[in-house]
Scaffold this motif. Structure first.
Motif, PDB file in Angstrom:
ATOM      1  N   PRO A 199      12.746 -91.274 -50.577  1.00 34.30           N
ATOM      2  CA  PRO A 199      12.627 -90.898 -51.989  1.00 34.30           C
ATOM      3  C   PRO A 199      13.760 -91.494 -52.823  1.00 34.30           C
ATOM      4  O   PRO A 199      14.889 -91.641 -52.364  1.00 34.30           O
ATOM      5  CB  PRO A 199      12.710 -89.359 -51.948  1.00 34.30           C
ATOM      6  CG  PRO A 199      12.218 -88.992 -50.590  1.00 34.30           C
ATOM      7  CD  PRO A 199      12.694 -90.098 -49.686  1.00 34.30           C
ATOM      8  N   LEU A 200      13.439 -91.855 -54.048  1.00 33.63           N
ATOM      9  CA  LEU A 200      14.407 -92.500 -54.930  1.00 33.63           C
ATOM     10  C   LEU A 200      15.576 -91.559 -55.258  1.00 33.63           C
ATOM     11  O   LEU A 200      15.348 -90.387 -55.596  1.00 33.63           O
ATOM     12  CB  LEU A 200      13.721 -92.927 -56.230  1.00 33.63           C
ATOM     13  CG  LEU A 200      12.656 -94.022 -56.087  1.00 33.63           C
ATOM     14  CD1 LEU A 200      11.879 -94.179 -57.394  1.00 33.63           C
ATOM     15  CD2 LEU A 200      13.307 -95.343 -55.694  1.00 33.63           C
ATOM     16  N   PRO A 201      16.809 -92.045 -55.232  1.00 30.10           N
ATOM     17  CA  PRO A 201      17.976 -91.210 -55.545  1.00 30.10           C
ATOM     18  C   PRO A 201      18.265 -91.189 -57.043  1.00 30.10           C
ATOM     19  O   PRO A 201      19.419 -91.328 -57.458  1.00 30.10           O
ATOM     20  CB  PRO A 201      19.100 -91.886 -54.755  1.00 30.10           C
ATOM     21  CG  PRO A 201      18.733 -93.331 -54.784  1.00 30.10           C
ATOM     22  CD  PRO A 201      17.230 -93.388 -54.744  1.00 30.10           C
ATOM     23  N   TRP A 202      17.248 -91.002 -57.856  1.00 24.06           N
ATOM     24  CA  TRP A 202      17.391 -91.054 -59.305  1.00 24.06           C
ATOM     25  C   TRP A 202      17.349 -89.653 -59.904  1.00 24.06           C
ATOM     26  O   TRP A 202      16.913 -88.701 -59.257  1.00 24.06           O
ATOM     27  CB  TRP A 202      16.269 -91.895 -59.930  1.00 24.06           C
ATOM     28  CG  TRP A 202      16.245 -93.323 -59.506  1.00 24.06           C
ATOM     29  CD1 TRP A 202      17.162 -93.987 -58.729  1.00 24.06           C
ATOM     30  CD2 TRP A 202      15.227 -94.287 -59.832  1.00 24.06           C
ATOM     31  NE1 TRP A 202      16.789 -95.292 -58.558  1.00 24.06           N
ATOM     32  CE2 TRP A 202      15.611 -95.514 -59.228  1.00 24.06           C
ATOM     33  CE3 TRP A 202      14.050 -94.246 -60.571  1.00 24.06           C
ATOM     34  CZ2 TRP A 202      14.835 -96.667 -59.335  1.00 24.06           C
ATOM     35  CZ3 TRP A 202      13.279 -95.403 -60.689  1.00 24.06           C
ATOM     36  CH2 TRP A 202      13.676 -96.597 -60.074  1.00 24.06           C
ATOM     37  N   ASN A 203      17.789 -89.535 -61.142  1.00 25.58           N
ATOM     38  CA  ASN A 203      17.698 -88.266 -61.853  1.00 25.58           C
ATOM     39  C   ASN A 203      16.236 -87.953 -62.180  1.00 25.58           C
ATOM     40  O   ASN A 203      15.434 -88.850 -62.450  1.00 25.58           O
ATOM     41  CB  ASN A 203      18.496 -88.312 -63.151  1.00 25.58           C
ATOM     42  CG  ASN A 203      19.986 -88.399 -62.909  1.00 25.58           C
ATOM     43  OD1 ASN A 203      20.483 -87.931 -61.883  1.00 25.58           O
ATOM     44  ND2 ASN A 203      20.710 -89.013 -63.829  1.00 25.58           N
ATOM     45  N   ALA A 204      15.919 -86.668 -62.153  1.00 26.48           N
ATOM     46  CA  ALA A 204      14.574 -86.210 -62.489  1.00 26.48           C
ATOM     47  C   ALA A 204      14.576 -85.636 -63.908  1.00 26.48           C
ATOM     48  O   ALA A 204      15.447 -84.820 -64.252  1.00 26.48           O
ATOM     49  CB  ALA A 204      14.107 -85.151 -61.491  1.00 26.48           C
TER      50      ALA A 204
ATOM     51  N   PHE B 132      -0.081 -97.784 -57.558  1.00 21.83           N
ATOM     52  CA  PHE B 132       0.521 -96.592 -58.140  1.00 21.83           C
ATOM     53  C   PHE B 132       1.785 -96.263 -57.337  1.00 21.83           C
ATOM     54  O   PHE B 132       1.938 -96.697 -56.195  1.00 21.83           O
ATOM     55  CB  PHE B 132      -0.449 -95.414 -58.086  1.00 21.83           C
ATOM     56  CG  PHE B 132      -1.745 -95.648 -58.799  1.00 21.83           C
ATOM     57  CD1 PHE B 132      -1.818 -95.591 -60.181  1.00 21.83           C
ATOM     58  CD2 PHE B 132      -2.895 -95.937 -58.076  1.00 21.83           C
ATOM     59  CE1 PHE B 132      -3.014 -95.822 -60.848  1.00 21.83           C
ATOM     60  CE2 PHE B 132      -4.102 -96.162 -58.729  1.00 21.83           C
ATOM     61  CZ  PHE B 132      -4.164 -96.113 -60.112  1.00 21.83           C
ATOM     62  N   ARG B 133       2.681 -95.463 -57.946  1.00 21.30           N
ATOM     63  CA  ARG B 133       3.935 -95.145 -57.258  1.00 21.30           C
ATOM     64  C   ARG B 133       4.317 -93.700 -57.510  1.00 21.30           C
ATOM     65  O   ARG B 133       4.327 -93.242 -58.661  1.00 21.30           O
ATOM     66  CB  ARG B 133       5.052 -96.071 -57.740  1.00 21.30           C
ATOM     67  CG  ARG B 133       6.335 -95.983 -56.926  1.00 21.30           C
ATOM     68  CD  ARG B 133       7.346 -97.003 -57.414  1.00 21.30           C
ATOM     69  NE  ARG B 133       8.574 -96.982 -56.632  1.00 21.30           N
ATOM     70  CZ  ARG B 133       9.655 -97.702 -56.905  1.00 21.30           C
ATOM     71  NH1 ARG B 133       9.650 -98.528 -57.955  1.00 21.30           N
ATOM     72  NH2 ARG B 133      10.736 -97.617 -56.138  1.00 21.30           N
ATOM     73  N   THR B 134       4.597 -92.983 -56.432  1.00 20.87           N
ATOM     74  CA  THR B 134       4.999 -91.577 -56.514  1.00 20.87           C
ATOM     75  C   THR B 134       6.157 -91.353 -55.558  1.00 20.87           C
ATOM     76  O   THR B 134       6.108 -91.793 -54.409  1.00 20.87           O
ATOM     77  CB  THR B 134       3.835 -90.649 -56.118  1.00 20.87           C
ATOM     78  OG1 THR B 134       2.637 -91.061 -56.771  1.00 20.87           O
ATOM     79  CG2 THR B 134       4.148 -89.212 -56.479  1.00 20.87           C
ATOM     80  N   SER B 135       7.203 -90.659 -56.014  1.00 16.75           N
ATOM     81  CA  SER B 135       8.377 -90.418 -55.169  1.00 16.75           C
ATOM     82  C   SER B 135       8.729 -88.940 -55.174  1.00 16.75           C
ATOM     83  O   SER B 135       8.588 -88.250 -56.194  1.00 16.75           O
ATOM     84  CB  SER B 135       9.569 -91.237 -55.668  1.00 16.75           C
ATOM     85  OG  SER B 135      10.743 -90.933 -54.925  1.00 16.75           O
ATOM     86  N   GLY B 136       9.204 -88.466 -54.029  1.00 15.87           N
ATOM     87  CA  GLY B 136       9.689 -87.094 -53.945  1.00 15.87           C
ATOM     88  C   GLY B 136      10.920 -86.881 -54.809  1.00 15.87           C
ATOM     89  O   GLY B 136      11.660 -87.826 -55.115  1.00 15.87           O
ATOM     90  N   THR B 137      11.161 -85.624 -55.198  1.00 14.98           N
ATOM     91  CA  THR B 137      12.278 -85.310 -56.103  1.00 14.98           C
ATOM     92  C   THR B 137      13.260 -84.314 -55.504  1.00 14.98           C
ATOM     93  O   THR B 137      14.196 -83.892 -56.187  1.00 14.98           O
ATOM     94  CB  THR B 137      11.740 -84.726 -57.425  1.00 14.98           C
ATOM     95  OG1 THR B 137      11.044 -83.507 -57.143  1.00 14.98           O
ATOM     96  CG2 THR B 137      10.800 -85.702 -58.110  1.00 14.98           C
ATOM     97  N   GLY B 138      13.058 -83.914 -54.258  1.00 17.26           N
ATOM     98  CA  GLY B 138      13.896 -82.873 -53.663  1.00 17.26           C
ATOM     99  C   GLY B 138      15.375 -83.222 -53.682  1.00 17.26           C
ATOM    100  O   GLY B 138      15.773 -84.320 -53.293  1.00 17.26           O
ATOM    101  N   GLY B 139      16.208 -82.270 -54.156  1.00 14.57           N
ATOM    102  CA  GLY B 139      17.658 -82.456 -54.162  1.00 14.57           C
ATOM    103  C   GLY B 139      18.178 -83.333 -55.277  1.00 14.57           C
ATOM    104  O   GLY B 139      19.391 -83.591 -55.350  1.00 14.57           O
ATOM    105  N   ARG B 140      17.311 -83.791 -56.167  1.00 14.89           N
ATOM    106  CA  ARG B 140      17.755 -84.654 -57.261  1.00 14.89           C
ATOM    107  C   ARG B 140      18.192 -83.799 -58.457  1.00 14.89           C
ATOM    108  O   ARG B 140      17.602 -82.743 -58.725  1.00 14.89           O
ATOM    109  CB  ARG B 140      16.634 -85.597 -57.711  1.00 14.89           C
ATOM    110  CG  ARG B 140      16.029 -86.441 -56.592  1.00 14.89           C
ATOM    111  CD  ARG B 140      17.066 -87.399 -56.007  1.00 14.89           C
ATOM    112  NE  ARG B 140      16.501 -88.212 -54.948  1.00 14.89           N
ATOM    113  CZ  ARG B 140      16.720 -88.023 -53.661  1.00 14.89           C
ATOM    114  NH1 ARG B 140      17.493 -87.014 -53.271  1.00 14.89           N
ATOM    115  NH2 ARG B 140      16.190 -88.831 -52.766  1.00 14.89           N
ATOM    116  N   PRO B 141      19.207 -84.236 -59.219  1.00 13.65           N
ATOM    117  CA  PRO B 141      19.550 -83.522 -60.449  1.00 13.65           C
ATOM    118  C   PRO B 141      18.345 -83.524 -61.391  1.00 13.65           C
ATOM    119  O   PRO B 141      17.728 -84.569 -61.612  1.00 13.65           O
ATOM    120  CB  PRO B 141      20.713 -84.346 -61.019  1.00 13.65           C
ATOM    121  CG  PRO B 141      21.258 -85.112 -59.865  1.00 13.65           C
ATOM    122  CD  PRO B 141      20.089 -85.390 -58.967  1.00 13.65           C
TER     123      PRO B 141
END
Length: 394
Positions: free
Chosen positions: A262-267, A364-373
């Motif tokens: 999963p991407l380490p980006w802000n949500a 299409f692109r979908t990434s998990g958000t767990g643990g992201r700010p």
């Protein structure tokens, strides 16, 4: 002739699915777009489907899990191999060899060949025949060569026909592809209920613009290089070209073409929740599974005073110009940054095919958000703030 063991095993699995469904051959056949007699031949082992798609639709109707579906596909693969082995043609008989007349012991002079294919098969000048021994006739050599070529072509042609679907008309030289008997369009920047969605953006909050209105979500996402966070909603609208000739939509397949962490980006959440929505023909996809499926789920009509459940309806569907269909795919990801697309399988007027559904030619692109700010936008302060600061959760 006794049936192959692989065919028997596959037929037993199809019978078990038919028994689980509980419908008659005729009723179940209509759901699968095959005749009752054809379905009966599948169950008895008299015939093996040339494609797995029809069995896949049966599995979806019966609600099999991923493990059962994998076992079913493996059994079909083995049964299909047995079917192809049994269908191989017998070699044609070799023409009988006849002797040349005794009065002409010398071989005839080589005649001009019809082309390079036969010329390449010719050996250097044939040795002179000994007295009393028959010399091979050139026509006989050519006949044997043609028989070998014909047998090879038959075997190769059979293999191509059974192993893969015919090539689209557009790929054949000198031919023009027939137009699809339907039109389709997609919406890929949808928000739940028209207002709730999460994007992942590789920017600090001060460099992210306020949430757009829904109509401008595509432009906002493109400007920020945003990726759907946790869930992507894709709406597919299909409409036939004729008011009377129906197009049958048989299945919707999910193809994952890339997996990463999963991407380490802000949500960034577009809203903290919103009102009602209508979600007919709703399909849920779990992209974290090794082989994701688009499974029909109940929709909800929350647009009125009370929430009303819309029962799930599985494939096949029929569409015409006056009766379009709208499919909503909800693709969720928690443990991956997944790139994926869809394939819509259809038939109409004796034609069959599938359409690749992409996001403007890209997956299409979908990434998990767990643990992201996670940030929400405070309109009073005109800035993005964390969930903790806003007093909201989730």
């Amino acid at each position: 002739m006794p049936k192959d063991a692989a065919v028997e095993e596959f037929a037993g699995l199809v019978r078990a699915l038919k028994a689980r469904d509980g419908r008659s051959y005729e009723a179940l056949g209509r759901r699968l777009s095959v005749s009752a007699s054809t379905l009966h031949r599948y169950c008895s082992g008299a015939t093996v489907p040339e494609e797995f798609a029809v069995v896949d639709r049966l599995a979806l109707l019966c609600g099999v899990d991923e493990e059962e579906r994998g076992a079913l596909e493996a059994a079909w693969t083995e049964a299909d191999r047995a079917r192809r082995r049994a269908a191989l043609p017998a070699p044609p008989p070799v023409p009988a060899v006849s002797a040349a007349p005794e009065s002409n012991p010398e071989p005839s002079a080589p005649q001009p060949g019809p082309g390079p294919a036969l010329a390449d098969l010719s050996a250097p000048e044939a040795p002179r025949a000994h007295p009393g021994r028959a010399a091979p006739a050139p026509l006989l050599v050519a006949a044997v060569a043609l028989a070998v070529v014909a047998l090879a072509a038959a075997l190769l042609g059979h293999r191509t026909h059974t192993a893969s679907a015919p090539a689209p008309a557009s790929t054949a030289p000198g031919r023009t592809a027939a137009p699809l008997p339907f039109t389709w369009s997609i919406g890929s920047q949808l928000w739940e209920g028209g207002c709730a969605h999460t994007y992942l953006v590789d920017r600090a909050p001060r460099a992210v613009a306020p949430p757009p209105v829904t109509a401008d979500s595509g432009a906002w996402a493109g400007t920020h290089g945003a990726v759907h966070g946790g869930e992507a909603l894709v709406r597919i609208t299909v409409q036939g070209r004729s008011p009377s000739d129906a197009v049958v939509l048989h299945a919707l397949h999910v193809r994952v073409v890339g997996r990463a962490a999963p991407l380490p980006w802000n949500a960034y959440r577009m809203d903290n929740g919103c009102g009602g929505a209508v979600t007919p023909r709703h399909f849920a996809v779990d992209l974290d599974r090794p082989r994701p499926l688009a499974r029909p789920v109940d929709g909800l009509d929350a647009s009125g005073a009370e929430v009303r459940k819309i029962p799930a309806v599985s494939f096949p569907y029929k569409v015409t110009s006056s009766d379009p269909e709208e499919l909503l795919v909800s693709a969720r990801a928690a443990g991956c940054d997944c790139r994926w697309y869809l394939e819509l399988e259809w038939s109409a007027g004796g034609r069959t095919g599938s359409v690749r559904i992409t996001d403007g030619g890209k997956p299409f692109r979908t990434s998990g958000t767990g643990g992201r700010p996670t940030y929400v936008h405070d309109s009073a302060q005109g800035r993005w703030i964390t969930d903790a600061d806003s007093g909201q959760t989730g």
